[in-house]
Design a protein around this motif. Structure first.
Motif, PDB file in Angstrom:
ATOM      1  N   PRO A   1      -0.066  -6.344 -27.101  1.00  0.00           N
ATOM      2  CA  PRO A   1       0.468  -7.292 -25.998  1.00  0.00           C
ATOM      3  C   PRO A   1      -0.249  -6.981 -24.371  1.00  0.00           C
ATOM      4  N   ASP A   2      -0.781  -5.617 -24.388  1.00  0.00           N
ATOM      5  CA  ASP A   2      -1.036  -5.002 -22.923  1.00  0.00           C
ATOM      6  C   ASP A   2      -2.563  -5.489 -22.792  1.00  0.00           C
ATOM      7  N   VAL A   3      -3.313  -5.877 -23.677  1.00  0.00           N
ATOM      8  CA  VAL A   3      -4.824  -6.206 -23.701  1.00  0.00           C
ATOM      9  C   VAL A   3      -5.033  -7.371 -22.892  1.00  0.00           C
ATOM     10  N   GLU A   4      -5.824  -7.487 -22.088  1.00  0.00           N
ATOM     11  CA  GLU A   4      -6.210  -8.728 -21.513  1.00  0.00           C
ATOM     12  C   GLU A   4      -7.295  -9.375 -22.561  1.00  0.00           C
ATOM     13  N   VAL A   5      -6.917 -10.582 -22.904  1.00  0.00           N
ATOM     14  CA  VAL A   5      -7.870 -11.257 -23.903  1.00  0.00           C
ATOM     15  C   VAL A   5      -8.485 -12.676 -23.351  1.00  0.00           C
ATOM     16  N   GLY A   6      -9.616 -12.544 -23.431  1.00  0.00           N
ATOM     17  CA  GLY A   6     -10.287 -13.859 -23.259  1.00  0.00           C
ATOM     18  C   GLY A   6     -11.188 -14.561 -24.275  1.00  0.00           C
ATOM     19  N   THR A   7     -11.467 -15.713 -24.268  1.00  0.00           N
ATOM     20  CA  THR A   7     -12.007 -16.442 -25.265  1.00  0.00           C
ATOM     21  C   THR A   7     -13.367 -17.013 -24.701  1.00  0.00           C
ATOM     22  N   ALA A   8     -14.211 -17.482 -25.605  1.00  0.00           N
ATOM     23  CA  ALA A   8     -15.526 -18.086 -25.289  1.00  0.00           C
ATOM     24  C   ALA A   8     -15.822 -19.042 -26.658  1.00  0.00           C
ATOM     25  N   VAL A   9     -16.214 -20.119 -26.453  1.00  0.00           N
ATOM     26  CA  VAL A   9     -16.622 -20.845 -27.321  1.00  0.00           C
ATOM     27  C   VAL A   9     -18.252 -21.237 -26.996  1.00  0.00           C
ATOM     28  N   VAL A  10     -19.394 -20.585 -27.778  1.00  0.00           N
ATOM     29  CA  VAL A  10     -20.534 -20.548 -27.528  1.00  0.00           C
ATOM     30  C   VAL A  10     -21.528 -21.370 -28.469  1.00  0.00           C
ATOM     31  N   THR A  11     -22.166 -22.337 -27.899  1.00  0.00           N
ATOM     32  CA  THR A  11     -23.142 -23.179 -28.749  1.00  0.00           C
ATOM     33  C   THR A  11     -24.261 -22.249 -29.543  1.00  0.00           C
ATOM     34  N   GLY A  12     -24.252 -22.226 -30.763  1.00  0.00           N
ATOM     35  CA  GLY A  12     -25.366 -21.377 -31.325  1.00  0.00           C
ATOM     36  C   GLY A  12     -24.905 -21.006 -32.778  1.00  0.00           C
ATOM     37  N   GLU A  13     -25.874 -20.334 -33.475  1.00  0.00           N
ATOM     38  CA  GLU A  13     -25.734 -19.733 -34.737  1.00  0.00           C
ATOM     39  C   GLU A  13     -24.689 -18.465 -34.481  1.00  0.00           C
ATOM     40  N   PRO A  14     -23.833 -18.122 -35.299  1.00  0.00           N
ATOM     41  CA  PRO A  14     -23.193 -16.890 -35.251  1.00  0.00           C
ATOM     42  C   PRO A  14     -23.939 -15.618 -35.045  1.00  0.00           C
ATOM     43  N   LEU A  15     -25.099 -15.605 -35.908  1.00  0.00           N
ATOM     44  CA  LEU A  15     -25.920 -14.501 -35.775  1.00  0.00           C
ATOM     45  C   LEU A  15     -26.597 -14.100 -34.346  1.00  0.00           C
TER      46      LEU A  15
END
Length: 295
Positions: free
Chosen positions: A80-94
């Motif tokens: 709970p104490d960790v700052e969590v960010g998100t990103a959706v990036v266009t491209g292959e996972p690799l």
């Protein structure tokens, strides 16, 4: 704050396990966590106009955003104490996660995702990142044991020095010990010739084993000085490294190996031992490349 730990999320159960482990890693390091999802459809030039066959682009992006949001909530439930960010990036996972590894202290992925074939033990993304990642890559095969030691595979090669440092730092963060395991056979021991050419090449019984014990002690000596509070157990095994590490991983919280060791072929970026433990270890595996990883 330092750069966040990066974790790949694709909605699979394996990736959610990776998110939980990554959240713990971020908490231990006192840094943030970045949940990354590779948005594949535009990269594949798939028509995204509304049709009867599938949702429009906006709806696909909404689904991707919901996926990473769910993974982020899972991370917050673990740490709970960790700052969590998100990103959706266009491209292959690799390629997306390899790019993320250029600035991250650690990238975490599940052993298998939604893609690939059901019979495979390890997905292509995990193998690719372990081979080409620019920072340590942790592949989560199962949740780590809460009190399990860090198992370190030692072969004495310069390429594996970074793995030794990572393992000790990780053990210090976790408040656990190190099991430094070195496996050898008479066929892979580097035996120097005698200084006097008139001396026989044969050695006294036990000489090879003593030399391998000495090698292990020398490899970990510098890190023991840096981390005096980390208990270290030495394990010198006569036998194959792959078999010894896989067996020992059953009691470990994390297995750490270098990307390549003193065996194998120079042109390979990922050695046979590293590949074997990625596929068969009983705990998460961290693969740490040498000093050229960020070049």
């Amino acid at each position: 704050m330092s750069a966040p730990v990066v974790v790949g999320a694709d909605g699979s159960s394996a990736s959610l396990e990776a998110v939980a482990v990554a959240a713990d890693e971020a908490r231990l390091r006192g840094c943030g966590l970045k949940v990354v999802h590779a948005f594949v459809w535009p990269a594949l030039d798939v028509p995204l106009a509304p049709s009867q066959l599938g949702p429009a682009e906006g709806e696909l992006r909404d689904l991707a955003a919901q996926l990473v949001a769910g993974a982020a909530e899972h991370a917050r439930s673990v740490a709970p104490d960790v700052e969590v960010g998100t990103a959706v990036v266009t491209g292959e996972p690799l390629t997306v996660l390899e790019a993320q590894s250029r600035s991250a202290p650690l990238v975490v992925v599940g052993s298998r995702g939604l893609g690939g074939f059901a019979g495979l033990l390890l997905g292509s993304t995990a193998v690719h990142l372990a081979t080409h990642g620019r920072c340590p890559v942790m592949v989560v095969r199962s949740r780590p044991a809460a009190t399990g030691p860090v198992l370190l595979g030692v072969d004495g090669s310069p390429a594996a020095e970074a793995a030794v440092g990572f393992a000790f730092a990780e053990a210090a963060l976790r408040g656990t010990g190190i099991v430094a395991l070195h496996a050898w056979t008479p066929w892979n021991v580097q035996v120097p010739p005698p200084q006097d050419p008139s001396e026989p090449y044969a050695r006294e019984p036990g000489t090879l084993a003593a030399g391998e014990r000495r090698l292990l002690a020398e490899v970990v000596a510098g890190q023991r000085e840096r981390f005096p509070d980390v208990p270290v157990e030495h394990a010198v095994v006569r036998g194959g490294a792959r078999e010894a590490l896989i067996e020992a991983s059953a009691n470990a919280g994390l297995l750490v190996v270098g990307a390549r060791g003193r065996g194998g072929f120079t042109g390979l970026l990922l050695g046979s031992v590293s590949q074997a433990v990625l596929h068969h270890a009983h705990c998460p595996v961290a693969v740490v490349r040498g000093s050229d990883a960020r070049r």
